[in-house]
Design a protein around this motif. Structure first.
Motif, PDB file in Angstrom:
ATOM      1  N   ALA A   1       0.844  -1.192   0.000  1.00 40.35           N
ATOM      2  CA  ALA A   1       0.000   0.000   0.000  1.00 40.35           C
ATOM      3  C   ALA A   1       0.878   1.240   0.000  1.00 40.35           C
ATOM      4  N   ALA A   2       0.427   2.266  -0.678  1.00 40.75           N
ATOM      5  CA  ALA A   2       1.167   3.524  -0.683  1.00 40.75           C
ATOM      6  C   ALA A   2       1.150   4.124   0.705  1.00 40.75           C
ATOM      7  N   ALA A   3       2.274   4.684   1.090  1.00 44.06           N
ATOM      8  CA  ALA A   3       2.370   5.280   2.421  1.00 44.06           C
ATOM      9  C   ALA A   3       1.470   6.493   2.521  1.00 44.06           C
ATOM     10  N   THR A   4       0.764   6.586   3.624  1.00 43.87           N
ATOM     11  CA  THR A   4      -0.058   7.757   3.889  1.00 43.87           C
ATOM     12  C   THR A   4       0.659   8.649   4.883  1.00 43.87           C
ATOM     13  N   SER A   5       0.118   9.787   5.117  1.00 43.09           N
ATOM     14  CA  SER A   5       0.751  10.730   6.036  1.00 43.09           C
ATOM     15  C   SER A   5       0.815  10.139   7.433  1.00 43.09           C
ATOM     16  N   PRO A   6       1.950  10.323   8.135  1.00 44.37           N
ATOM     17  CA  PRO A   6       2.054   9.801   9.500  1.00 44.37           C
ATOM     18  C   PRO A   6       0.992  10.374  10.433  1.00 44.37           C
ATOM     19  N   THR A   7       0.400  11.522  10.059  1.00 44.16           N
ATOM     20  CA  THR A   7      -0.603  12.125  10.924  1.00 44.16           C
ATOM     21  C   THR A   7      -2.012  11.731  10.511  1.00 44.16           C
ATOM     22  N   ALA A   8      -2.126  10.748   9.595  1.00 43.10           N
ATOM     23  CA  ALA A   8      -3.450  10.327   9.156  1.00 43.10           C
ATOM     24  C   ALA A   8      -4.221   9.713  10.315  1.00 43.10           C
ATOM     25  N   GLU A   9      -5.532   9.741  10.214  1.00 45.68           N
ATOM     26  CA  GLU A   9      -6.367   9.172  11.264  1.00 45.68           C
ATOM     27  C   GLU A   9      -6.143   7.673  11.348  1.00 45.68           C
ATOM     28  N   PRO A  10      -6.188   7.084  12.547  1.00 49.08           N
ATOM     29  CA  PRO A  10      -6.042   5.640  12.673  1.00 49.08           C
ATOM     30  C   PRO A  10      -7.074   4.917  11.811  1.00 49.08           C
ATOM     31  N   VAL A  11      -6.663   3.744  11.309  1.00 49.96           N
ATOM     32  CA  VAL A  11      -7.544   3.029  10.393  1.00 49.96           C
ATOM     33  C   VAL A  11      -8.719   2.385  11.115  1.00 49.96           C
ATOM     34  N   ALA A  12      -8.580   2.105  12.414  1.00 44.01           N
ATOM     35  CA  ALA A  12      -9.667   1.450  13.142  1.00 44.01           C
ATOM     36  C   ALA A  12     -10.298   2.454  14.111  1.00 44.01           C
ATOM     37  N   THR A  13     -11.457   2.977  13.764  1.00 44.09           N
ATOM     38  CA  THR A  13     -12.148   3.960  14.600  1.00 44.09           C
ATOM     39  C   THR A  13     -13.421   3.337  15.153  1.00 44.09           C
ATOM     40  N   PRO A  14     -13.657   3.399  16.461  1.00 46.91           N
ATOM     41  CA  PRO A  14     -14.881   2.833  17.037  1.00 46.91           C
ATOM     42  C   PRO A  14     -16.131   3.437  16.395  1.00 46.91           C
ATOM     43  N   THR A  15     -17.175   2.629  16.314  1.00 46.48           N
ATOM     44  CA  THR A  15     -18.425   3.096  15.699  1.00 46.48           C
ATOM     45  C   THR A  15     -19.218   3.995  16.637  1.00 46.48           C
ATOM     46  N   GLY A  16     -19.060   3.821  17.940  1.00 44.14           N
ATOM     47  CA  GLY A  16     -19.789   4.635  18.903  1.00 44.14           C
ATOM     48  C   GLY A  16     -18.921   5.746  19.460  1.00 44.14           C
ATOM     49  N   PRO A  17     -19.314   6.332  20.586  1.00 45.91           N
ATOM     50  CA  PRO A  17     -18.518   7.391  21.199  1.00 45.91           C
ATOM     51  C   PRO A  17     -17.115   6.899  21.549  1.00 45.91           C
ATOM     52  N   TYR A  18     -16.121   7.765  21.345  1.00 44.69           N
ATOM     53  CA  TYR A  18     -14.753   7.374  21.659  1.00 44.69           C
ATOM     54  C   TYR A  18     -13.940   8.601  22.065  1.00 44.69           C
ATOM     55  N   ILE A  19     -12.775   8.321  22.660  1.00 41.28           N
ATOM     56  CA  ILE A  19     -11.872   9.382  23.073  1.00 41.28           C
ATOM     57  C   ILE A  19     -10.520   9.186  22.405  1.00 41.28           C
ATOM     58  N   THR A  20      -9.772  10.274  22.262  1.00 42.54           N
ATOM     59  CA  THR A  20      -8.426  10.234  21.695  1.00 42.54           C
ATOM     60  C   THR A  20      -7.535  11.163  22.496  1.00 42.54           C
ATOM     61  N   ALA A  21      -6.336  10.697  22.806  1.00 38.06           N
ATOM     62  CA  ALA A  21      -5.366  11.517  23.539  1.00 38.06           C
ATOM     63  C   ALA A  21      -4.289  11.988  22.572  1.00 38.06           C
ATOM     64  N   GLU A  22      -3.990  13.276  22.595  1.00 33.72           N
ATOM     65  CA  GLU A  22      -2.965  13.800  21.701  1.00 33.72           C
ATOM     66  C   GLU A  22      -1.557  13.425  22.161  1.00 33.72           C
ATOM     67  N   GLU A  23      -1.335  13.389  23.453  1.00 39.99           N
ATOM     68  CA  GLU A  23       0.002  13.104  23.974  1.00 39.99           C
ATOM     69  C   GLU A  23      -0.007  11.964  24.980  1.00 39.99           C
ATOM     70  N   GLY A  24      -0.984  11.101  24.923  1.00 41.55           N
ATOM     71  CA  GLY A  24      -1.078  10.028  25.903  1.00 41.55           C
ATOM     72  C   GLY A  24      -1.771  10.503  27.161  1.00 41.55           C
ATOM     73  N   ALA A  25      -2.380   9.601  27.890  1.00 39.71           N
ATOM     74  CA  ALA A  25      -3.093   9.960  29.118  1.00 39.71           C
ATOM     75  C   ALA A  25      -3.093   8.764  30.060  1.00 39.71           C
ATOM     76  N   ASN A  26      -3.053   9.039  31.350  1.00 35.96           N
ATOM     77  CA  ASN A  26      -3.086   7.964  32.338  1.00 35.96           C
ATOM     78  C   ASN A  26      -4.446   7.278  32.360  1.00 35.96           C
ATOM     79  N   ILE A  27      -4.412   5.968  32.567  1.00 36.07           N
ATOM     80  CA  ILE A  27      -5.633   5.185  32.798  1.00 36.07           C
ATOM     81  C   ILE A  27      -5.618   4.762  34.259  1.00 36.07           C
ATOM     82  N   ARG A  28      -6.695   5.017  34.960  1.00 35.30           N
ATOM     83  CA  ARG A  28      -6.750   4.720  36.385  1.00 35.30           C
ATOM     84  C   ARG A  28      -7.849   3.723  36.704  1.00 35.30           C
ATOM     85  N   SER A  29      -7.761   3.138  37.894  1.00 35.02           N
ATOM     86  CA  SER A  29      -8.731   2.123  38.302  1.00 35.02           C
ATOM     87  C   SER A  29     -10.065   2.729  38.713  1.00 35.02           C
ATOM     88  N   GLY A  30     -10.118   4.035  38.903  1.00 39.55           N
ATOM     89  CA  GLY A  30     -11.349   4.715  39.264  1.00 39.55           C
ATOM     90  C   GLY A  30     -11.329   6.148  38.771  1.00 39.55           C
TER      91      GLY A  30
END
Length: 738
Positions: free
Chosen positions: A333-362
C-alpha cells in the motif's frame, strides 16, 4: 435355498458398497476441510538495533545491499515495503521494554507501528525477558502492562482472532507459577495471545502457543517440525487446552564470525535449505509461520537484500507465499501521512489523547494508575461519571477489565448523552494500592496519605544513587543491602523514586523502582518534574571517599581477599579496565558466577577473578550482575578498604570460568548497539544441548487413551472387506449353490 443365497449375496454386496462409500467419504472428507482453511499468517523476526558500526564490525558473514541505521524512518519504510512485496504479514521485533532512555527497541518500535499503520502492515513484539531493562518479575509485569495499554492498542499491532499477539524470548527465566501470577495481574481475562519459545512445553499451561525460534540445529528440519507440532497438540489435547503451533522457517544460519565456542553454520544451498524448511513448516499445519529472520545479520539468517544474495530470498518468499495462498501478494500500500487518522475507529462514542493519558482504576487521580492511553489511538467509551469529568473504557488490567480516563486530557467524539453513568465508590471508600502518577507542575512537600510515609529497602547487591530520575543522570553513590530510606517524590513515569538519604551531600537522591522494595502507601507521592541533564554518562563522576585512619592497600596477587561473588543476571562483557573503553577480554553468560576482588571508585564495576584476562582478572559492569557477600569488605580499586577480613588461606579458590567466551557488545547507556549479542540464540543453545529427539516426559509418545476416528485404519478395513467379498463370491457362493 437359492433365494436365501441370492439374498445373502445382495446383503453382502450392499454392506460392501456402503463400507467402501463410508471409507471414501471419511478419507476424502478431510481434504475439503484443509483446503478451505485460510493459509497461516506469515511473520518474520525483525531487529531494530543496527547502525554503521554493525557493518564494520566484521561479525557478519554478509552485509546488506544498502547499509543502514535502524532508527532511520526511511529505512523502516523500505523494509516494510520489501516484506509486504514478499507476502510477509507482520514483523515481530525484539523489544527490551518501554523504557525510552538508551533503548532504541522502544523508540524504533513506535516508528515501526506508525509506518505499518500507514502501509497496511502489522507488527508485534518479541519481549526479551532477560533484556538489560527487565529480568525481574516486577519489571516484566510493568513492561507487559504498558505494552497492553499502549502499543497493543495501536491499529497496526498484530492481532490473531481479534487478540493482540505477544512473542516471548527466554520465558524460562520464571516458573510456570510465576508466569501465571504475572498474567493474572496484567491480562486476567486472557484478552491477548502469548507465544512461548524453546523446548519446554510445560509453559503451555499458561501461554497460548509455542515456537522453536530456530530449526538450524536439526539434521532434518521437516521431521523436527512435524514432531514438535505433534507434541504441542498432544500436550494441549491431554490437558484440555487449545494451543497454537508457530512453525519456524529459516534461509540458513552462520554465526561463525561471532566469538562463540559453539558457533556453527548451515549452508543455504542457493535457497534449497529455505525451501526445505518452508515445506516442512507448511506440512506441520501451523497456525502461523515465522521466518527467522528478516534481518538477523550477525547470525546469518537474514532474507533482507544482501551483498551476497541480492533479492534472492525476497523473491523466494514471494514464490512460496504465492504457492501457499494461490495468488501473488498484493502490491504494498502507498504510504499515507504519519498524521493520518487511525484506520480502526470505534463506531460509537470514543476518546483520543494527543500526547497520551493515564488510565486509572477509578474516576479520580487518587486511584491507582493502571496504564496509559496511546497517543492518537481512539478508544471506545462505555461509561462516564455523573459529572461527566471522567470516561470509562475497556482495559484488560483494570477491575472487571475497565479503566478510567480524565476528560480534561482527551478529546471526546460522539454523543455524550448516550454514554451511561457509572456509579463508583469514592477514593476514601475504595481500597487503593499502587502508584498515583498524577502530573504535577509544582510538587508538594507533604504526602497526601494518612500514616507513615512510604519507604524503600535495598535488596541484595545494593543500588546506585543518581542525581535525577534516569540512567543518564550523574551517579552520586550507592546504598548497601538492607538500607532503608523515606520516599519523598517520584518521576513522571513512576519508574524512579526520590528519597532522603545521608549517603549524598544534598540529602536527596533517586533510585530506580525496579531495583528496590517499596513498602507503605505510595498514593499521593508527589511527581517531581525534572529536566534532562546536559551532561552524559561519558563523563566519569568523581567518587567521594571518606577519610579513614586505617587503610589496607589493595591486595596483591599473593594475598587475594575475596569478599563475595557475582552472579550474571544478563550475558555481559568482561573488560580489562572498569570502563566501556577497556579492552574486551571475553564474556559471561546468564547464571555464571565469579569471585569479586575489588570495586571501582564509582561503584559501577566489579573486578573479578577471570583466568582468561591479564593477570587472571577482569572487570564487569555492576548493573548486569548480582552481588553476594559483604560489600563493606570489598576493596576499592586503588585505595583498598578498611580492615578487610581475609580468608584463612592466601590462595583463593577460583570459580571456574566457562570455556565459552562470547564477545558481548558493551552498553554505555544500556542501549542495544550494532554489535549487540547479549546471549546465544535458541539455535546455539539447542546445538549445545543436542537435538531434542527423545520424547519429553510431559508428552508421552504412547497412544493416548482418548479415541480419534481419524486414527482408524480405514484403508486396511476396506481391503479386508473386499477380500471377504471375493472369497464369498467365488468360493462360498459356489459351494452353497452346488
Amino acid at each position: 435355498m437359492l433365494y436365501s443365497a441370492l439374498g445373502a449375496i445382495m446383503t453382502m454386496s450392499a454392506v460392501f458398497r456402503i463400507t467402501i462409500l463410508l471409507s471414501t467419504l471419511l478419507l476424502l472428507g478431510k481434504i475439503p476441510a484443509a483446503a478451505a482453511q485460510e493459509g497461516p499468517l506469515v511473520l518474520a523476526f525483525y531487529y531494530a538495533w543496527f547502525d554503521q558500526n554493525t557493518w564494520t564490525s566484521g561479525q557478519s558473514v554478509d552485509l546488506p545491499a544498502e547499509p543502514y541505521n535502524s532508527a532511520d524512518r526511511a529505512v523502516i519504510e523500505r523494509q516494510v515495503g520489501q516484506a509486504q512485496s514478499a507476502g510477509i504479514d507482520a514483523f515481530v521485533q525484539s523489544w527490551y521494554g518501554p523504557q525510552e532512555g538508551g533503548n532504541q527497541t522502544e523508540t524504533n518500535f513506535r516508528t515501526l507501528l506508525d509506518v505499518a499503520g500507514a502501509r497496511g502492515f502489522k507488527a508485534a513484539v518479541d519481549l526479551e525477558v532477560t533484556s538489560p531493562f527487565l529480568g525481574s518479575i516486577p519489571t516484566v509485569t510493568d513492561a507487559l502492562a504498558k505494552l497492553l495499554a499502549t502499543h497493543a492498542q495501536h491499529p497496526a499491532y498484530l492481532r490473531y482472532q481479534g487478540k493482540p499477539v505477544i512473542f516471548f524470548w527466554r520465558q524460562q527465566q520464571f516458573s510456570v507459577e510465576q508466569w501465571t501470577a504475572i498474567r493474572d495481574q496484567v491480562d486476567p481475562n486472557r484478552a491477548t495471545i502469548w507465544i512461548a519459545e524453546g523446548t519446554e512445553l510445560a509453559y503451555q499451561a499458561i501461554f497460548d502457543g509455542h515456537h522453536l525460534y530456530s530449526i538450524a540445529w536439526a539434521a532434518s528440519p521437516a521431521d523436527q517440525l512435524a514432531k514438535w507440532a505433534s507434541r504441542v497438540r498432544a500436550y494441549a489435547a491431554e490437558n484440555g487446552f487449545n494451543r497454537l503451533w508457530v512453525a519456524t522457517v529459516m534461509p540458513g544460519y552462520d554465526d561463525t564470525r561471532l566469538p562463540r565456542a559453539d558457533a556453527f553454520a548451515v549452508p543455504r544451498r542457493n535457497g534449497e535449505y529455505y525451501r526445505e524448511t518452508w515445506q516442512g513448516a507448511i506440512a506441520s499445519s501451523p497456525n502461523m509461520v515465522i521466518i527467522n529472520s528478516f534481518n538477523e545479520w550477525p547470525e546469518g539468517s537474514h532474507l533482507e537484500p544482501s551483498a551476497s544474495y541480492g533479492n534472492l530470498y525476497l523473491d523466494l518468499t514471494r514464490e512460496l507465499v504465492t504457492a501457499l495462498r494461490g495468488s501473488p501478494p498484493p502490491a504494498p500500500a502507498a504510504a499515507t501521512s504519519p498524521t493520518a487518522e487511525p484506520v480502526a475507529t470505534p463506531t460509537g462514542p470514543y476518546i483520543t489523547a494527543e500526547e497520551g493519558a493515564n488510565i486509572r482504576s477509578g474516576p479520580d487521580t487518587a486511584y491507582e494508575r493502571i496504564g496509559q492511553l496511546a497517543a492518537g489511538s481512539p478508544i471506545a467509551v462505555i461509561g462516564k461519571t455523573s459529572a461527566g469529568d471522567w470516561w470509562q473504557i475497556n482495559f484488560p488490567r483494570g477491575s472487571d477489565a475497565r479503566g478510567w480516563v480524565n476528560a480534561e486530557v482527551v478529546t471526546f467524539t460522539g454523543d455524550a448523552g448516550a454514554v451511561p453513568v457509572v456509579e463508583t465508590p469514592s477514593p476514601s471508600e475504595a481500597s487503593l494500592t499502587g502508584l498515583t502518577l498524577q502530573a504535577s507542575a509544582t510538587p508538594t512537600t507533604t504526602l497526601e496519605t494518612a500514616g507513615a510515609a512510604p519507604t524503600i529497602k535495598v535488596p541484595a547487591g545494593g543500588v546506585n544513587l543518581r542525581s535525577g530520575p534516569g540512567l543518564e543522570f550523574e551517579l552520586l553513590g550507592r546504598l548497601d543491602e538492607g538500607a532503608e530510606a523515606v520516599v519523598v517524590g517520584q518521576s513522571e513515569t513512576g519508574e524512579w523514586w526520590q528519597i532522603e538519604t545521608n549517603a549524598v551531600e544534598a540529602g536527596l537522591a533517586w533510585v530506580a523502582n525496579a531495583v528496590v522494595d517499596v513498602s507503605g502507601d505510595t498514593a499521593g507521592v508527589p511527581v517531581i518534574e525534572f529536566d534532562q541533564p546536559t551532561a552524559t554518562l561519558t563523563q566519569t563522576p568523581t567518587a567521594t571517599v571518606p577519610p579513614t585512619p586505617s587503610i589496607t592497600p589493595t591486595p596483591t596477587a599473593t594475598e587475594v581477599i575475596i569478599a563475595g561473588t557475582i552472579e550474571v543476571t544478563d550475558p555481559i562483557n568482561v573488560r580489562a579496565e572498569p570502563s566501556t573503553d577497556g579492552e574486551l577480554l571475553g564474556g559471561l553468560y546468564l547464571g555464571d558466577k565469579a569471585d569479586v576482588l575489588a570495586v571501582s571508585k564509582d561503584g559501577d564495576w566489579w573486578q573479578i577473578d577471570f583466568p582468561a584476562g591479564p593477570e587472571g582478572v577482569g572487570w564487569v559492569a555492576a548493573e548486569f550482575v548480582r552481588f553476594q557477600g559483604d560489600q563493606q569488605a570489598v576493596p576499592i580499586f586503588g585505595l583498598g578498604t578498611v580492615t578487610p577480613t581475609p580468608r584463612a588461606t592466601n590462595t583463593p579458590t577460583r570459580t571456574p570460568t566457562p570455556d565459552r567466551l562470547p564477545t558481548l557488545a558493551e552498553l554505555p547507556t544500556l542501549a542495544p548497539t550494532a554489535t549487540s549479542i547479549y546471549q546465544p540464540t535458541a539455535a546455539a543453545l539447542l546445538a549445545e544441548r543436542g537435538t531434542p529427539d527423545p520424547a519429553l516426559t510431559i508428552v508421552p509418545e504412547e497412544p493416548r487413551a482418548s479415541f480419534d476416528w481419524g486414527d482408524f485404519p480405514w484403508g486396511i478395513l476396506s481391503l479386508v472387506v473386499i477380500a471377504a467379498f471375493l472369497w464369498y463370491q467365488f468360493y462360498w457362493r459356489r459351494r452353497g449353490l452346488s
